[in-house]
Write a protein that holds these residues in place. Structure first.
Motif, PDB file in Angstrom:
ATOM      1  N   ASP A  63       0.822  -1.207   0.000  1.00  0.00           N
ATOM      2  CA  ASP A  63       0.000   0.000   0.000  1.00  0.00           C
ATOM      3  C   ASP A  63       0.864   1.268   0.000  1.00  0.00           C
ATOM      4  OD1 ASP A  63      -2.393   1.387   0.002  1.00  0.00           O
ATOM      5  OD2 ASP A  63      -2.546   1.419   2.198  1.00  0.00           O
ATOM      6  N   VAL A  64       1.981   1.221  -0.719  1.00  0.00           N
ATOM      7  CA  VAL A  64       2.844   2.393  -0.874  1.00  0.00           C
ATOM      8  C   VAL A  64       2.551   2.973  -2.248  1.00  0.00           C
ATOM      9  CG1 VAL A  64       5.230   3.193  -1.017  1.00  0.00           C
ATOM     10  CG2 VAL A  64       4.593   1.470   0.686  1.00  0.00           C
ATOM     11  N   ALA A  65       2.334   4.268  -2.303  1.00  0.00           N
ATOM     12  CA  ALA A  65       1.885   4.929  -3.539  1.00  0.00           C
ATOM     13  C   ALA A  65       2.796   4.661  -4.740  1.00  0.00           C
ATOM     14  CB  ALA A  65       1.745   6.429  -3.304  1.00  0.00           C
ATOM     15  N   LYS A  66       4.098   4.514  -4.501  1.00  0.00           N
ATOM     16  CA  LYS A  66       5.029   4.320  -5.619  1.00  0.00           C
ATOM     17  C   LYS A  66       5.050   2.892  -6.146  1.00  0.00           C
ATOM     18  CE  LYS A  66       8.282   8.095  -4.880  1.00  0.00           C
ATOM     19  NZ  LYS A  66       9.712   8.435  -4.747  1.00  0.00           N
ATOM     20  N   GLY A  67       4.398   1.946  -5.459  1.00  0.00           N
ATOM     21  CA  GLY A  67       4.342   0.581  -5.956  1.00  0.00           C
ATOM     22  C   GLY A  67       4.920  -0.433  -4.988  1.00  0.00           C
ATOM     23  N   ASP A  68       5.214  -1.611  -5.502  1.00  0.00           N
ATOM     24  CA  ASP A  68       5.723  -2.729  -4.712  1.00  0.00           C
ATOM     25  C   ASP A  68       7.172  -2.430  -4.311  1.00  0.00           C
ATOM     26  OD1 ASP A  68       6.792  -5.166  -3.772  1.00  0.00           O
ATOM     27  OD2 ASP A  68       5.466  -6.333  -5.067  1.00  0.00           O
ATOM     28  N   VAL A  69       7.348  -2.066  -3.058  1.00  0.00           N
ATOM     29  CA  VAL A  69       8.646  -1.590  -2.569  1.00  0.00           C
ATOM     30  C   VAL A  69       9.722  -2.678  -2.652  1.00  0.00           C
ATOM     31  CG1 VAL A  69       9.891  -0.701  -0.548  1.00  0.00           C
ATOM     32  CG2 VAL A  69       7.595   0.156  -1.094  1.00  0.00           C
ATOM     33  N   LEU A  70       9.430  -3.851  -2.144  1.00  0.00           N
ATOM     34  CA  LEU A  70      10.468  -4.887  -2.095  1.00  0.00           C
ATOM     35  C   LEU A  70      10.800  -5.427  -3.484  1.00  0.00           C
ATOM     36  CD1 LEU A  70       9.582  -6.783   1.192  1.00  0.00           C
ATOM     37  CD2 LEU A  70      11.059  -4.791   0.852  1.00  0.00           C
ATOM     38  N   ALA A  71       9.813  -5.539  -4.355  1.00  0.00           N
ATOM     39  CA  ALA A  71      10.100  -5.993  -5.728  1.00  0.00           C
ATOM     40  C   ALA A  71      10.984  -4.972  -6.441  1.00  0.00           C
ATOM     41  CB  ALA A  71       8.804  -6.201  -6.506  1.00  0.00           C
ATOM     42  N   THR A  72      10.702  -3.700  -6.243  1.00  0.00           N
ATOM     43  CA  THR A  72      11.503  -2.652  -6.883  1.00  0.00           C
ATOM     44  C   THR A  72      12.902  -2.596  -6.281  1.00  0.00           C
ATOM     45  OG1 THR A  72       9.463  -1.411  -7.258  1.00  0.00           O
ATOM     46  CG2 THR A  72      11.534  -0.208  -7.527  1.00  0.00           C
ATOM     47  N   ALA A  73      12.996  -2.765  -4.963  1.00  0.00           N
ATOM     48  CA  ALA A  73      14.311  -2.776  -4.302  1.00  0.00           C
ATOM     49  C   ALA A  73      15.137  -3.968  -4.772  1.00  0.00           C
ATOM     50  CB  ALA A  73      14.136  -2.802  -2.785  1.00  0.00           C
ATOM     51  N   ARG A  74      14.496  -5.099  -5.001  1.00  0.00           N
ATOM     52  CA  ARG A  74      15.205  -6.290  -5.506  1.00  0.00           C
ATOM     53  C   ARG A  74      15.801  -5.992  -6.887  1.00  0.00           C
ATOM     54  NH1 ARG A  74      11.915  -9.924  -4.164  1.00  0.00           N
ATOM     55  NH2 ARG A  74      13.237 -10.900  -2.609  1.00  0.00           N
ATOM     56  N   ILE A  75      15.005  -5.389  -7.754  1.00  0.00           N
ATOM     57  CA  ILE A  75      15.498  -5.041  -9.096  1.00  0.00           C
ATOM     58  C   ILE A  75      16.649  -4.038  -8.989  1.00  0.00           C
ATOM     59  CG2 ILE A  75      14.903  -3.906 -11.268  1.00  0.00           C
ATOM     60  CD1 ILE A  75      12.025  -5.102 -10.822  1.00  0.00           C
ATOM     61  N   GLY A  76      16.490  -3.044  -8.135  1.00  0.00           N
ATOM     62  CA  GLY A  76      17.558  -2.059  -7.942  1.00  0.00           C
ATOM     63  C   GLY A  76      18.838  -2.687  -7.441  1.00  0.00           C
ATOM     64  N   ALA A  77      18.714  -3.625  -6.505  1.00  0.00           N
ATOM     65  CA  ALA A  77      19.896  -4.301  -5.960  1.00  0.00           C
ATOM     66  C   ALA A  77      20.611  -5.093  -7.051  1.00  0.00           C
ATOM     67  CB  ALA A  77      19.490  -5.216  -4.806  1.00  0.00           C
ATOM     68  N   ILE A  78      19.852  -5.827  -7.842  1.00  0.00           N
ATOM     69  CA  ILE A  78      20.461  -6.634  -8.902  1.00  0.00           C
ATOM     70  C   ILE A  78      21.114  -5.741  -9.953  1.00  0.00           C
ATOM     71  CG2 ILE A  78      19.960  -8.248 -10.789  1.00  0.00           C
ATOM     72  CD1 ILE A  78      17.754  -9.422  -8.883  1.00  0.00           C
ATOM     73  N   GLN A  79      20.439  -4.674 -10.335  1.00  0.00           N
ATOM     74  CA  GLN A  79      21.030  -3.744 -11.308  1.00  0.00           C
ATOM     75  C   GLN A  79      22.326  -3.137 -10.776  1.00  0.00           C
ATOM     76  OE1 GLN A  79      19.663  -4.667 -14.251  1.00  0.00           O
ATOM     77  NE2 GLN A  79      19.913  -2.525 -14.764  1.00  0.00           N
ATOM     78  N   ALA A  80      22.337  -2.786  -9.489  1.00  0.00           N
ATOM     79  CA  ALA A  80      23.541  -2.206  -8.889  1.00  0.00           C
ATOM     80  C   ALA A  80      24.702  -3.197  -8.925  1.00  0.00           C
ATOM     81  CB  ALA A  80      23.258  -1.767  -7.458  1.00  0.00           C
ATOM     82  N   VAL A  81      24.411  -4.468  -8.622  1.00  0.00           N
ATOM     83  CA  VAL A  81      25.447  -5.497  -8.673  1.00  0.00           C
ATOM     84  C   VAL A  81      26.070  -5.526 -10.064  1.00  0.00           C
ATOM     85  CG1 VAL A  81      25.816  -8.006  -8.693  1.00  0.00           C
ATOM     86  CG2 VAL A  81      24.525  -6.947  -6.821  1.00  0.00           C
ATOM     87  N   LYS A  82      25.232  -5.519 -11.081  1.00  0.00           N
ATOM     88  CA  LYS A  82      25.709  -5.640 -12.458  1.00  0.00           C
ATOM     89  C   LYS A  82      26.486  -4.413 -12.940  1.00  0.00           C
ATOM     90  CE  LYS A  82      22.379  -6.929 -15.153  1.00  0.00           C
ATOM     91  NZ  LYS A  82      21.064  -7.235 -15.750  1.00  0.00           N
ATOM     92  N   HIS A  83      26.302  -3.280 -12.266  1.00  0.00           N
ATOM     93  CA  HIS A  83      26.946  -2.035 -12.708  1.00  0.00           C
ATOM     94  C   HIS A  83      27.965  -1.494 -11.712  1.00  0.00           C
ATOM     95  CE1 HIS A  83      24.559  -1.436 -16.330  1.00  0.00           C
ATOM     96  NE2 HIS A  83      23.580  -2.022 -15.654  1.00  0.00           N
ATOM     97  N   THR A  84      28.402  -2.304 -10.789  1.00  0.00           N
ATOM     98  CA  THR A  84      29.344  -1.846  -9.763  1.00  0.00           C
ATOM     99  C   THR A  84      30.594  -1.237 -10.369  1.00  0.00           C
ATOM    100  OG1 THR A  84      28.507  -3.458  -8.179  1.00  0.00           O
ATOM    101  CG2 THR A  84      30.724  -2.587  -7.779  1.00  0.00           C
ATOM    102  N   TRP A  85      31.145  -1.859 -11.375  1.00  0.00           N
ATOM    103  CA  TRP A  85      32.382  -1.381 -11.993  1.00  0.00           C
ATOM    104  C   TRP A  85      32.236   0.031 -12.557  1.00  0.00           C
ATOM    105  CZ3 TRP A  85      32.625  -0.310 -17.263  1.00  0.00           C
ATOM    106  CH2 TRP A  85      31.506  -0.711 -18.013  1.00  0.00           C
ATOM    107  N   GLU A  86      31.018   0.473 -12.829  1.00  0.00           N
ATOM    108  CA  GLU A  86      30.792   1.825 -13.335  1.00  0.00           C
ATOM    109  C   GLU A  86      30.747   2.859 -12.213  1.00  0.00           C
ATOM    110  OE1 GLU A  86      28.148   1.034 -17.289  1.00  0.00           O
ATOM    111  OE2 GLU A  86      27.142   0.749 -15.351  1.00  0.00           O
ATOM    112  N   SER A  87      30.535   2.415 -10.981  1.00  0.00           N
ATOM    113  CA  SER A  87      30.390   3.328  -9.848  1.00  0.00           C
ATOM    114  C   SER A  87      31.641   3.461  -8.993  1.00  0.00           C
ATOM    115  CB  SER A  87      29.260   2.844  -8.923  1.00  0.00           C
ATOM    116  OG  SER A  87      28.053   2.753  -9.616  1.00  0.00           O
ATOM    117  N   ILE A  88      32.435   2.412  -8.928  1.00  0.00           N
ATOM    118  CA  ILE A  88      33.594   2.404  -8.043  1.00  0.00           C
ATOM    119  C   ILE A  88      34.869   2.443  -8.874  1.00  0.00           C
ATOM    120  CG2 ILE A  88      34.828   1.103  -6.273  1.00  0.00           C
ATOM    121  CD1 ILE A  88      32.149  -0.018  -5.379  1.00  0.00           C
TER     122      ILE A  88
END
Length: 175
Positions: A63-88
């Motif tokens: 019931d969070v206005a922006k959507g499914d929080v944990l599903a979105t956080a899971r996608i964000g976490a996986i995307q971050a893993v795949k792009h770590t070399w671009e950030s560090i």
């Protein structure tokens, strides 16, 4: 995958003996891992975000206005893993072979555990840490409106306990 553990699996040594990201003049450099043998590697990182009980209830009820929080956080976490070399800076781009994310929801916090696996010449601790921090930041971002106080601050919201809880390295046989 084996069960994540809170016990670090690497011994500590004197940091000054292992400064490999600078040359003799102190200039930053990427570590040359070209001559290292491939090995299977796994790292697990975790951290928590502390939220108001009402925010936790809204997340659990989807019931969070922006959507499914944990599903979105899971996608964000996986995307971050795949792009770590671009950030560090100086972080190698690695072939990520698997990412597992696990959320543990409590009354006033959500813990995120990210396990990353790779086969290659360097570890995946930074990828696991990036997954955790980004996943937790996504939760914060999606819940900002619920967490703000009358002055626009976040007195009850915090991210803490981010750490590498385990790492493994399995050397391949040279037969």
């Amino acid at each position: 995958m084996s069960e994540p553990t809170d016990e670090p699996t690497q011994s500590t040594t004197d940091v000054t003996d292992e400064l490999t990201h600078t040359d003799d003049s102190g200039t930053a450099q990427m570590v040359d891992v070209g001559d290292k043998p491939d090995s299977k590697r796994r790292a697990v990182a975790k951290g928590s975000i502390h939220l108001q009980a009402s925010t936790i209830e809204a997340i659990e009820a989807n019931d969070v206005a922006k959507g499914d929080v944990l599903a979105t956080a899971r996608i964000g976490a996986i995307q971050a893993v795949k792009h770590t070399w671009e950030s560090i800076p100086m972080c190698h781009q690695i072939p990520v072979t698997n990412v597992d994310t696990e959320f543990s929801v409590d009354n006033d916090q959500i813990q995120l555990t990210v396990a990353v696996e790779t086969t290659g010449k360097t570890g995946c601790e930074m990828e696991a840490l990036e997954g955790v921090t980004t996943g937790l930041n996504v939760i914060w971002d999606m819940c900002k409106a619920a967490e703000k106080d009358a002055d626009g601050g976040y007195p009850d919201t915090r991210i803490d306990g981010v750490r590498v809880s385990s790492k493994e390295k399995i050397q391949y046989s040279t037969k």
